[in-house]
Design a protein around this motif. Structure first.
Motif, PDB file in Angstrom:
ATOM      1  N   TYR A 350       0.776  -1.094  -0.238  1.00 49.00           N
ATOM      2  CA  TYR A 350      -0.209   0.116  -0.414  1.00 49.00           C
ATOM      3  C   TYR A 350       0.653   1.422  -0.298  1.00 49.00           C
ATOM      4  O   TYR A 350       1.493   1.616   0.589  1.00 49.00           O
ATOM      5  CB  TYR A 350      -0.847   0.494   1.574  1.00 49.00           C
ATOM      6  N   THR A 351       0.118   2.277  -0.686  1.00 48.60           N
ATOM      7  CA  THR A 351       1.059   3.621  -0.282  1.00 48.60           C
ATOM      8  C   THR A 351      -0.278   4.634  -1.965  1.00 48.60           C
ATOM      9  O   THR A 351      -0.741   4.553  -2.159  1.00 48.60           O
ATOM     10  CB  THR A 351       2.493   3.766  -1.454  1.00 48.60           C
ATOM     11  N   VAL A 352       0.654   5.831  -1.077  1.00 52.60           N
ATOM     12  CA  VAL A 352      -0.277   6.991  -1.799  1.00 52.60           C
ATOM     13  C   VAL A 352       1.081   7.916  -2.162  1.00 52.60           C
ATOM     14  O   VAL A 352       2.382   7.722  -1.524  1.00 52.60           O
ATOM     15  CB  VAL A 352      -1.207   7.442  -0.841  1.00 52.60           C
ATOM     16  N   SER A 353       1.075   9.272  -2.600  1.00 57.19           N
ATOM     17  CA  SER A 353       1.541  10.161  -2.574  1.00 57.19           C
ATOM     18  C   SER A 353       0.986  11.357  -2.435  1.00 57.19           C
ATOM     19  O   SER A 353       2.295  12.400  -2.373  1.00 57.19           O
ATOM     20  CB  SER A 353       1.215   9.987  -4.538  1.00 57.19           C
ATOM     21  N   TYR A 354       0.135  11.653  -1.570  1.00 63.09           N
ATOM     22  CA  TYR A 354      -0.364  13.096  -1.096  1.00 63.09           C
ATOM     23  C   TYR A 354      -0.353  14.249  -2.263  1.00 63.09           C
ATOM     24  O   TYR A 354      -0.113  14.811  -1.399  1.00 63.09           O
ATOM     25  CB  TYR A 354       0.477  13.834   0.233  1.00 63.09           C
ATOM     26  N   GLY A 355      -0.452  13.443  -3.523  1.00 62.21           N
ATOM     27  CA  GLY A 355      -0.252  14.918  -4.338  1.00 62.21           C
ATOM     28  C   GLY A 355       0.760  15.405  -4.741  1.00 62.21           C
ATOM     29  O   GLY A 355       0.665  16.230  -5.493  1.00 62.21           O
TER      30      GLY A 355
END
Length: 357
Positions: A350-355
Motif C-alpha cells: 500500500y502507498t499513496v503520494s499525497y499529491g
C-alpha cells in the motif's frame, strides 16, 4: 474505524459563505486540499453527505461549470485560477469521497434543538447554506455519539477556527445501526479541521494507530506521526512534506505477531520507528541486512535494511527494503532471534503520494 474527514456540504456550494476575494480563495484552497486527500487516501478517509448533490441542486447552489466561472469572476480571481480546474476539484470530491451515512451506518432523518459550543455557524449566511452545515454537523455528532468516539471530523466551509465543538441535539428519527433508542438526546465532541494542516490539532498518531485495522489506516497514522516529529523540530509541516513510502503486504500480520497491533506493548515504539525511518532520520541507524552480503530483492533490486526498535530481551527489529528510487518499503517487524525480511507481494502493498512525491 480511523479518522474520517466529513466535507461540509456548504463547502461545495456556489454561492458560498465567501464575502470577499480572500474568503473565496480560501474556499478554493480548501477544496483543492480535500480533493487531493480524496484522490490519494480514498473513500474511507474523506466523506460527504449522501444527499449533497440533491440538496445543492434543490437550492440552486450546485457547483456546475457556469457557477464556478461566476465565482471566479465575481471574486476577482480570473487569471489566478482556471475555472475548469477548480470545477474538477468540486467534481472530484463529489465522485471520490465516501458517503458518510454508509461509513457510519446511520442516517439521521429528523432532529431538533441543536446546540454547538462554540457555535461555528453563528452569523453565517445565507440561511439555507447554514442549514446544510448544521445537517452535516448533526450527522457527524450523532455518529460519534453512537460509536463513543470522535472518529468523524468536520471539514468546514467557514473560516472560524477551533479545534472542536461540543454537540448536542434531539434525534427524533434515524435509520441504521444502534438506532433502537430513538428518539434520544445525543451528546458528543466533534473535531474541526478548517484546513488540512489543522489535522494534527484534531487527531493524534498514537490514537489513530490503536484504532487501525487496514493498511490505509496504518499508513495514515505513520504519516501523522512523521508530521508530529517535523513539528517538534520547529517546522510547520503538511502531508506534502511526508516522503512517499510503501507498507509491505506482510507488515500488518507481523505487528499482530509481535506486540504492535492496537494498544499492545510496542505499538507506540513501532509507530515512532516507522515514521522516523520514512523521514530518513531513525533513532537507530539503518544497517544492511543479509550475510555474507546484503540481500537484494530480485524483482526490483531493492536492498534489505534493518533498524533496532527495542533493545529489550525481545529485541524487535524493523525490516525495510530501500528501492533504487530511494523510496522506503516497510516490510515487517521481527525479533532478533529469528530476524528475517518479508519479500512481500506488490499487489498486497500500500502507498499513496499525497499529491506530490
Amino acid at each position: 474505524m480511523s479518522a474520517v474527514f466529513c466535507v461540509d456540504t456548504a463547502l461545495l456550494a456556489i454561492p458560498s459563505y465567501a464575502e470577499d476575494e480572500i474568503q473565496a480563495e480560501n474556499i478554493i484552497l480548501k477544496l483543492k486540499e480535500w480533493s487531493d486527500v480524496a484522490s490519494n487516501l480514498g473513500r474511507n478517509r474523506v466523506a460527504r453527505s449522501s444527499t449533497a448533490e440533491l440538496d445543492l441542486g434543490a437550492l440552486g447552489f450546485f457547483p456546475g461549470l457556469k457557477n464556478v466561472e461566476d465565482l471566479i469572476n465575481f471574486s476577482g480571481l480570473k487569471g489566478v485560477y482556471d475555472a475548469k480546474t477548480v470545477w474538477s476539484t468540486y467534481n472530484n470530491i463529489l465522485n471520490r469521497a465516501g458517503i458518510l451515512e454508509e461509513l457510519s451506518g446511520v442516517d439521521v432523518c429528523k432532529y431538533r434543538d441543536v446546540e454547538l459550543k462554540p457555535d461555528l455557524l453563528d452569523g453565517l449566511a445565507p440561511f439555507d447554506l447554514r442549514k446544510l452545515s448544521e445537517s452535516m454537523l448533526v450527522a457527524i455528532g450523532f455518529s460519534n455519539y453512537l460509536s463513543g468516539s470522535s472518529n468523524f471530523l468536520f471539514a468546514g466551509a467557514s473560516d472560524e477556527r477551533c479545534e472542536s465543538v461540543d454537540f448536542c441535539a434531539w434525534i427524533e428519527e434515524a435509520q441504521g445501526l444502534n438506532c433502537a433508542s430513538i428518539p434520544t438526546h445525543a451528546k458528543s465532541k466533534i473535531s474541526v479541521v478548517t484546513r488540512l494542516p489543522d489535522v494534527m490539532n484534531s487527531v493524534k498518531s498514537d490514537e489513530l494507530w490503536k484504532s487501525s485495522t487496514i493498511s490505509s489506516d496504518f499508513y495514515f497514522a505513520i504519516s501523522i506521526r512523521a508530521m508530529e516529529i517535523l513539528k517538534s523540530s520547529g517546522k510547520d509541516p503538511s502531508f506534502y512534506d511526508v516522503p512517499r513510502f510503501v507498507l509491505g503486504s506482510e507488515f500488518i500480520q507481523s505487528i499482530r505477531n509481535h506486540g504492535g497491533f492496537g494498544d499492545s506493548q510496542f505499538s507506540g515504539t513501532i509507530l515512532d520507528c516507522c515514521a522516523r525511518v520514512v523521514l530518513g532520520n531513525p533513532k537507530e541507524p539503518l544497517k544492511p541486512f543479509g550475510r555474507p552480503k546484503q540481500m537484494v530483492r530480485d524483482r526490483d533490486s531493492a536492498k534489505a535494511l534493518r533498524s533496532h526498535i527495542t533493545s529489550t530481551k525481545v529485541g524487535l527489529r524493523l525490516m525495510v527494503w530501500m528501492k533504487a528510487c530511494g523510496t522506503v518499503e516497510i516490510a515487517n517487524v521481527g525479533p532478533k532471534f529469528e530476524v528475517m525480511i518479508e519479500y512481500g507481494d506488490d499487489d498486497g502493498s500500500y502507498t499513496v503520494s499525497y499529491g506530490r512525491n
